[in-house]
Structures are given as C-alpha cells and as structure tokens.
Design a protein around this motif. Structure first.
Motif, PDB file in Angstrom:
ATOM      1  N   ARG A 169     -32.820   4.013  65.037  1.00 34.53           N
ATOM      2  CA  ARG A 169     -32.467   5.350  65.533  1.00 34.53           C
ATOM      3  C   ARG A 169     -31.096   5.799  65.041  1.00 34.53           C
ATOM      4  O   ARG A 169     -30.863   6.978  64.827  1.00 34.53           O
ATOM      5  CB  ARG A 169     -32.490   5.374  67.060  1.00 34.53           C
ATOM      6  CG  ARG A 169     -33.881   5.500  67.640  1.00 34.53           C
ATOM      7  CD  ARG A 169     -33.860   5.903  69.105  1.00 34.53           C
ATOM      8  NE  ARG A 169     -33.250   4.918  69.983  1.00 34.53           N
ATOM      9  CZ  ARG A 169     -33.876   3.863  70.502  1.00 34.53           C
ATOM     10  NH1 ARG A 169     -35.142   3.654  70.220  1.00 34.53           N
ATOM     11  NH2 ARG A 169     -33.247   3.034  71.285  1.00 34.53           N
ATOM     12  N   MET A 170     -30.193   4.869  64.854  1.00 39.21           N
ATOM     13  CA  MET A 170     -28.827   5.207  64.473  1.00 39.21           C
ATOM     14  C   MET A 170     -28.649   5.447  62.976  1.00 39.21           C
ATOM     15  O   MET A 170     -27.836   6.279  62.563  1.00 39.21           O
ATOM     16  CB  MET A 170     -27.903   4.074  64.916  1.00 39.21           C
ATOM     17  CG  MET A 170     -26.460   4.453  64.902  1.00 39.21           C
ATOM     18  SD  MET A 170     -25.493   3.247  65.753  1.00 39.21           S
ATOM     19  CE  MET A 170     -25.124   2.164  64.416  1.00 39.21           C
ATOM     20  N   LEU A 171     -29.393   4.729  62.142  1.00 37.22           N
ATOM     21  CA  LEU A 171     -29.201   4.785  60.692  1.00 37.22           C
ATOM     22  C   LEU A 171     -29.186   6.192  60.096  1.00 37.22           C
ATOM     23  O   LEU A 171     -28.357   6.475  59.230  1.00 37.22           O
ATOM     24  CB  LEU A 171     -30.244   3.928  59.981  1.00 37.22           C
ATOM     25  CG  LEU A 171     -29.972   2.431  60.015  1.00 37.22           C
ATOM     26  CD1 LEU A 171     -31.173   1.662  59.473  1.00 37.22           C
ATOM     27  CD2 LEU A 171     -28.721   2.074  59.243  1.00 37.22           C
ATOM     28  N   PRO A 172     -30.063   7.105  60.517  1.00 37.64           N
ATOM     29  CA  PRO A 172     -30.028   8.430  59.899  1.00 37.64           C
ATOM     30  C   PRO A 172     -28.717   9.190  60.109  1.00 37.64           C
ATOM     31  O   PRO A 172     -28.407  10.119  59.372  1.00 37.64           O
ATOM     32  CB  PRO A 172     -31.189   9.174  60.577  1.00 37.64           C
ATOM     33  CG  PRO A 172     -32.102   8.103  61.058  1.00 37.64           C
ATOM     34  CD  PRO A 172     -31.204   6.958  61.423  1.00 37.64           C
ATOM     35  N   TYR A 173     -27.937   8.782  61.090  1.00 43.43           N
ATOM     36  CA  TYR A 173     -26.690   9.477  61.409  1.00 43.43           C
ATOM     37  C   TYR A 173     -25.462   8.861  60.738  1.00 43.43           C
ATOM     38  O   TYR A 173     -24.374   9.419  60.814  1.00 43.43           O
ATOM     39  CB  TYR A 173     -26.483   9.507  62.929  1.00 43.43           C
ATOM     40  CG  TYR A 173     -27.614  10.201  63.634  1.00 43.43           C
ATOM     41  CD1 TYR A 173     -27.690  11.593  63.658  1.00 43.43           C
ATOM     42  CD2 TYR A 173     -28.625   9.478  64.240  1.00 43.43           C
ATOM     43  CE1 TYR A 173     -28.745  12.239  64.276  1.00 43.43           C
ATOM     44  CE2 TYR A 173     -29.682  10.110  64.870  1.00 43.43           C
ATOM     45  CZ  TYR A 173     -29.737  11.490  64.878  1.00 43.43           C
ATOM     46  OH  TYR A 173     -30.785  12.127  65.494  1.00 43.43           O
ATOM     47  N   LEU A 174     -25.625   7.724  60.101  1.00 41.54           N
ATOM     48  CA  LEU A 174     -24.491   7.049  59.469  1.00 41.54           C
ATOM     49  C   LEU A 174     -24.204   7.631  58.092  1.00 41.54           C
ATOM     50  O   LEU A 174     -25.108   7.969  57.345  1.00 41.54           O
ATOM     51  CB  LEU A 174     -24.765   5.554  59.330  1.00 41.54           C
ATOM     52  CG  LEU A 174     -24.922   4.764  60.617  1.00 41.54           C
ATOM     53  CD1 LEU A 174     -25.190   3.300  60.308  1.00 41.54           C
ATOM     54  CD2 LEU A 174     -23.715   4.915  61.513  1.00 41.54           C
ATOM     55  N   THR A 175     -22.917   7.734  57.776  1.00 41.07           N
ATOM     56  CA  THR A 175     -22.465   8.145  56.448  1.00 41.07           C
ATOM     57  C   THR A 175     -21.371   7.175  56.012  1.00 41.07           C
ATOM     58  O   THR A 175     -20.935   6.326  56.790  1.00 41.07           O
ATOM     59  CB  THR A 175     -21.889   9.578  56.450  1.00 41.07           C
ATOM     60  OG1 THR A 175     -20.641   9.570  57.160  1.00 41.07           O
ATOM     61  CG2 THR A 175     -22.854  10.576  57.075  1.00 41.07           C
ATOM     62  N   GLU A 176     -20.914   7.331  54.794  1.00 41.07           N
ATOM     63  CA  GLU A 176     -19.822   6.491  54.281  1.00 41.07           C
ATOM     64  C   GLU A 176     -18.530   6.716  55.070  1.00 41.07           C
ATOM     65  O   GLU A 176     -17.624   5.900  55.027  1.00 41.07           O
ATOM     66  CB  GLU A 176     -19.587   6.755  52.796  1.00 41.07           C
ATOM     67  CG  GLU A 176     -20.760   6.395  51.912  1.00 41.07           C
ATOM     68  CD  GLU A 176     -21.077   4.899  51.869  1.00 41.07           C
ATOM     69  OE1 GLU A 176     -20.174   4.089  52.076  1.00 41.07           O
ATOM     70  OE2 GLU A 176     -22.251   4.562  51.638  1.00 41.07           O
TER      71      GLU A 176
END
Length: 113
Positions: free
Chosen positions: A98-105
């Motif tokens: 659920r969290m991965l789509p919201y992560l950026t560099e």
C-alpha cells in the motif's frame, strides 16, 4: 521473481541469486552490494523467507561509510512470526504494498517512538 514489480516512484531492481551485501567492516566493500560468491562476511539478498521480496536500502551509513557503524540497514517486509530485525525497519507485506506507490526518491523515513 515472486511478486509483480511494484508501482513506485523509487528505482527498483530485481534481486538475483548472486546478490549479496558486505557486512565485513575490514573490507573495502563494507556496507555495499557485492556479487556472490564473496570471501568476506556478507548477507545473501535472495532469501527463502521472503523478507526481501521488497527491500529498500536506507541511506544509513552510506555516504560516507564508517567502518563498524552498521551495514545492511534496510526497509523490508516482516516475517510471518514478526521476528525482530537486526537493525532494519520491517513492516507487514500488505502495508508495504500500500505504501510503495507513494514513495519517491525524496521520501524521508521517520521513526517516532
């Protein structure tokens, strides 16, 4: 190879059978990825326990690397039995997906206790 490549804003690569991470503080490769087989102390990244099905390298002790200050500090999935980590941060696989789509560099991980 066990999960569909996740949608995320951070660079991801598949872990291969010969991927390792050096935890030998006497090695020039300390706290760096290495290819297996590797003579020095290391962690095998391709695991059967699925902890590293999603594994994000945290920037702890990366630039600059200080010998003996910790290595292989990752953000990864928990075990089914919720075993403690040896310094990593681990969350439930469903929460990770659920969290991965919201992560950026530019994402920053903050641990609040």
């Amino acid at each position: 190879d066990r999960i569909i490549k996740p949608q995320t804003g951070i660079a991801m690569k598949q872990i291969l059978e010969n991927d390792g991470w050096c935890d030998d503080d006497q090695s020039a490769n300390y706290n760096r990825p290495v290819k297996l087989p590797y003579k020095g102390s290391h962690e095998k990244m391709a695991r059967t326990d699925r902890l590293y099905d999603v594994c994000i390298v945290l920037d702890y002790n990366i630039k600059p690397v200080k010998r003996g200050k910790g290595s292989a500090i990752f953000f990864h999935q928990t075990s089914k039995t919720l075993d403690p980590t040896a310094g990593c941060i681990a969350i439930n696989p469903d929460d990770m997906r659920r969290m991965l789509p919201y992560l950026t560099e530019k994402s920053v991980l903050q641990v609040v206790m």
